[in-house]
Design an enzyme around this catalytic site. Structure first.
Site, PDB file in Angstrom:
ATOM      1  N   ASN A 144       0.848  -1.193   0.000  1.00 19.18           N
ATOM      2  CA  ASN A 144       0.000   0.000   0.000  1.00 19.18           C
ATOM      3  C   ASN A 144       0.882   1.241   0.000  1.00 19.18           C
ATOM      4  O   ASN A 144       1.798   1.352   0.820  1.00 19.18           O
ATOM      5  CB  ASN A 144      -0.900   0.015   1.238  1.00 19.18           C
ATOM      6  CG  ASN A 144      -1.731   1.278   1.334  1.00 19.18           C
ATOM      7  OD1 ASN A 144      -2.605   1.510   0.515  1.00 19.18           O
ATOM      8  ND2 ASN A 144      -1.447   2.109   2.327  1.00 19.18           N
ATOM      9  N   GLU A 145       0.633   2.132  -0.939  1.00 20.89           N
ATOM     10  CA  GLU A 145       1.352   3.402  -1.007  1.00 20.89           C
ATOM     11  C   GLU A 145       2.867   3.193  -0.985  1.00 20.89           C
ATOM     12  O   GLU A 145       3.604   3.865  -0.265  1.00 20.89           O
ATOM     13  CB  GLU A 145       0.896   4.335   0.121  1.00 20.89           C
ATOM     14  CG  GLU A 145      -0.583   4.677   0.015  1.00 20.89           C
ATOM     15  CD  GLU A 145      -1.102   5.583   1.133  1.00 20.89           C
ATOM     16  OE1 GLU A 145      -0.335   5.898   2.066  1.00 20.89           O
ATOM     17  OE2 GLU A 145      -2.280   5.969   1.082  1.00 20.89           O
TER      18      GLU A 145
END
Length: 820
Positions: A425-426
């Site tokens: 994520n990210e």
């Protein structure tokens, strides 16, 4: 396009048995002591100390498990949350019923580094706060039972001490740059498990079905726990359908007990399918008999077929299904990560009642309880490892990521609900290391993607917000925050179509906006005139800040529930006109704590939930219900809006959210007509009326119909026409009391004694006396420091059957007091 016909089922956890597989298992919830600091050594946990000894340090406190080190300090407005070592200790009666049996401690999750001791002997350790693991304490217990200390000091009980540590460490995941707390403690259940010397570690059941649902295939493998190297056993397997009928059974001699062993290949004619509407599960029963005794258990499996169509939608069992999703963080008022099974069940049922059929578990492997509920409720799952922000570390970092991915997949294969393994994520967010090398991140993402497919080819892989890795995984979600971090919410569909064109398989997870519960606005969209459109809708560096930079709703908006319902309403009505869309997931279901948002209206809270941190519903919950559910419902906006305001005789809009065909609205007993619902008539799907409120009390009621079913709702409020200037004084009043709990409310007034209904001042509550503020909950009415909502704020006090004085302060205003 890629088709996935299989559901893998895993029975077991990393090393040792899960409670479901064990012959005997007991949750160790009670009789624990806790210390929120480090010890000088393990001897300090077990050394004899006389009762009442004033020199007995450090001082331990009694707690129950599950328990989070950061139950309250995660949202304490005055301190950073504690990150460091802590200790737990207890004494156990260890009586294993099996001759030469094994005794294990099975952890369902503890953060983030854990060490386990029997008396002074270290018996095991684990790194990672979210996967399950076990430690075999048999030999250490047997050795300790032979000592005089066991008989004299501990009176026939076994001392167990556990050190947890959530200290900051750049070589561990998740990163401390993450927008959530990296909690410490034994915050999931801990179990004492007895097994025979030979038992089942994991059973992998591959339940495949074709898209038409006519032919099913079940293949079963086993992995054994066999520390004593027993040479053979007999395994019994039985498959039972959702109605309780035995489909098939088998008995098999097994001799290869050191490797994964193929056990069963079974064809199932016309299997009962698992779906979001009918989450029907088969039961796989197993039992292994050997010279060591009998170990047995059951697991649930599901037959279903899913497909993310290339450049197209999502298919379940051969039919298009729009994934209607949300997110879950492991976080709750008063306990942080240490939610009980009942609390988790309540939360998940509320999601299903909102119409959810999909959830992304953010941003780490979550409790087996959550996955079991997703199986039984019909909620499909994206579950991911916590490779979240910061960049890419070294060999220790990478090995932890590999291990956590392997553990997550192996431990949760049994869940029919899982359709996606999330790899990160990210990951485009730098900061933890001097080097931020996109090519190295791509290389490691490819490695994780290959590992996931090697372990489980039946599920898709996915990541969110790392465009330079979007081509690696099966399904990709870009960053689209239309109407919050960038642009207007009316940009949503166009931006989504552009992002859809860039990847093979598109899904949109994370959208929404913050709302301060009980804050409402007569003109929530006025700030949109300042916002530039056509500039994209992604979140960029600094967008979450409340200071500086270009105009954006997240900084310049009013954070009202009124604005959020408009944003949600627009997104949901647009999703009905996007036939190519696989699905979305609103971010998140519940407000949660975060160390990177100290300046939010509730300090250290991400307030994007549709319910508060204690599960109190915000207005947006009902907007989702009006689009996503079929059970007739109706809800007038404004149940937590006690005073509306405007000009004398001015018509004000009243919005009704319903999934009914039509609704009739009444003001003070007078009908203002029937309106038909049309999902594309924004706002409120056409169920909106402009009404002439009277000054003072008003009653608005609605009668809605869906077929032969009628549902009703009603609200009462005051309409204020007096104008106000700036606040000059506070009042503090007790507004209710139930048993030993009193609730007080502060209101802000101008110099003419008119309540300032748009005031957003900060207030600080304090108390002297016998009572205690019920604060550090991370809720709008459970925080001693909070921004007011429409010129008021509340907090409750536990009176302790005594007397107290509550005070409230706001900068530049005289302090107000009240006696309780």
């Amino acid at each position: 396009m890629i088709k996935y016909f299989c559901v893998f089922v895993v029975l077991g956890s990393l090393l040792g048995l899960t409670p479901a597989e064990a012959q005997e298992s007991k949750r160790l919830n009670h009789n624990w002591e806790f210390l929120k600091q480090d010890l000088g050594g393990i001897w300090e946990a077990v050394r004899p100390v006389g009762k009442g000894n004033p020199e007995s340090v450090p001082l331990w406190e009694a707690v129950n498990l599950p328990h989070c080190v950061n139950a309250t300090d995660a949202v304490d407005p005055d301190v950073n949350y504690y990150q460091g070592p802590s200790w737990y200790r207890t004494t156990l009666d260890v009586v294993n019923p099996y001759q030469n049996g094994r005794t294990l401690l099975h952890f369902e999750g503890a953060g983030q580094k854990t060490e386990v001791y029997v008396y002074t002997t270290k018996v095991g350790s684990h790194v990672g706060g979210y996967d399950e693991w076990s430690v075999d304490i048999t030999d250490a217990v047997n050795a300790f039972k032979k000592t005089e200390v066991y008989k004299k000091q501990f009176k026939g009980k076994v001392p167990v001490s556990i050190r947890t540590d959530n200290s900051r460490d750049l070589e561990l995941i998740p990163s401390d740059l993450s927008d959530f707390n990296v909690y410490g403690g034994i915050y999931r259940y801990l179990n004492l498990v007895y097994t025979p010397a030979l038992s089942v570690d994991k059973i992998f059941a591959k339940a495949a079905v074709d898209a038409a649902g006519k032919t099913g295939q079940l293949g079963v493998k086993a992995r054994f726990y066999n520390p004593d190297k027993i040479s053979s056993g007999t395994l019994f397997l039985k498959l039972v359908d959702p109605a309780g009928k035995v489909v098939a059974k088998i008995e098999k001699k097994v001799n290869n007990l050191s490797n994964d062993t193929e056990l069963w290949d079974l064809q199932v004619k016309k299997p009962v399918l698992w779906s979001a509407d009918q989450p029907l599960l088969y039961t796989l029963q197993y039992e292994i008999q050997s010279s060591a005794g009998i170990a047995k258990g059951t697991e649930k499996i599901g037959f279903r077929n899913f497909e993310f169509v290339e450049k197209g939608p999502f298919m379940l069992n051969g039919k298009r299904l729009l994934l209607k999703g949300t997110h879950r963080h492991e976080d709750h008022a008063g306990v942080a990560a240490a939610m009980t099974e009942n609390e988790i069940r309540k939360e998940m049922v509320m999601m299903k009642d909102m119409g959810v059929n999909f959830i992304r578990l953010a941003h780490y492997q979550q409790s087996r309880i959550v996955l079991n509920l997703c199986d039984s409720l019909g909620i499909m799952v994206w579950e991911e490892i916590p490779w979240c922000r910061g960049g890419l570390g070294g060999d220790v970092y990478k090995e932890q990521a590999r291990r956590m991915l392997t553990n997550m997949i192996e431990q949760h294969y049994n869940h029919a609900s899982v359709i996606i393994w999330g790899l990160g994520n990210e990951n485009d967010w730098p900061g933890d290391f001097p080097e931020f090398d996109k090519q190295k991140i791509r290389a490691f993402m490819k490695e994780l993607n290959e590992l996931s497919h090697q372990l489980d080819i039946s599920r898709s892989t996915a990541i969110r917000r790392c465009d330079f890795c979007s081509d690696i995984v099966d399904v990709y979600s870009p960053s689209i925050w239309a109407g919050w971090y960038r642009g207007n919410y009316t940009d949503y569909k166009g931006v989504s179509e552009e992002e859809f064109k860039k990847v093979k398989r598109f899904i949109h997870v994370e959208w929404g906006g913050d709302s301060h519960a009980m804050r409402h606005s007569e003109n929530p969209d006025k700030v949109l005139s300042k916002i530039k459109t056509g500039m994209g809708a992604d979140e960029r560096a600094g967008d979450a800040s409340l200071f500086g930079g270009a105009a954006r709703i997240s900084k310049d908006g009013d954070w009202s529930e009124s604005y959020l319902v408009n944003l949600v309403d627009w997104h949901l009505k647009e999703q009905e006109t996007m036939p190519w869309l696989s699905g979305t997931a609103y971010w998140p279901f519940k407000d949660f704590s975060t160390p990177v948002r100290p300046d939010n209206p509730i300090p250290y809270m991400n307030q994007k939930g549709v319910v508060e941190r204690d599960l109190t519903k915000k207005e947006a919950y009902y907007v989702f219900q009006s689009y996503w559910t079929t059970q007739p419902m109706v809800h007038i906006y404004g149940h937590s809006w006690p005073v509306r305001w405007g000009e004398q005789g001015e018509e004000k809009m009243v919005k009704v959210y319903a999934n009914c065909t039509e609704a009739e609205l009444f003001l003070n007993g007078k009908s203002f007509g029937v309106k038909k619902r049309n999902s594309q008539d924004f706002p409120a799907a056409g169920l909106r009326w402009n009404l002439p409120f009277v000054q003072g009390e008003n009653v608005v009621s609605v009668i809605a119909k869906k077929g032969k079913v009628t549902v009703k709702d009603e609200i009462k409020f005051t309409y204020q026409t007096e104008k106000w200037t700036k606040p000059v004084k506070l009042t503090l009043t007790k507004i209710s009391q139930q048993d030993d709990i009193a609730t007080v409310e502060v209101k802000l007034y101008d110099d003419k004694n008119v309540q300032c209904l748009d005031a957003t001042n900060w207030v600080n509550f304090s108390l002297a006396g016998d009572g205690k503020l019920i604060d550090d909950l991370g809720t709008s009415s459970g925080s001693r420091k909070v921004q007011v909502y429409n010129g008021r704020a509340m907090i409750s006090v536990k009176l302790n059957k005594g007397k107290s004085v509550v005070a409230v302060q706001s900068e530049g205003l005289p302090v107000a007091f009240t006696n309780l």
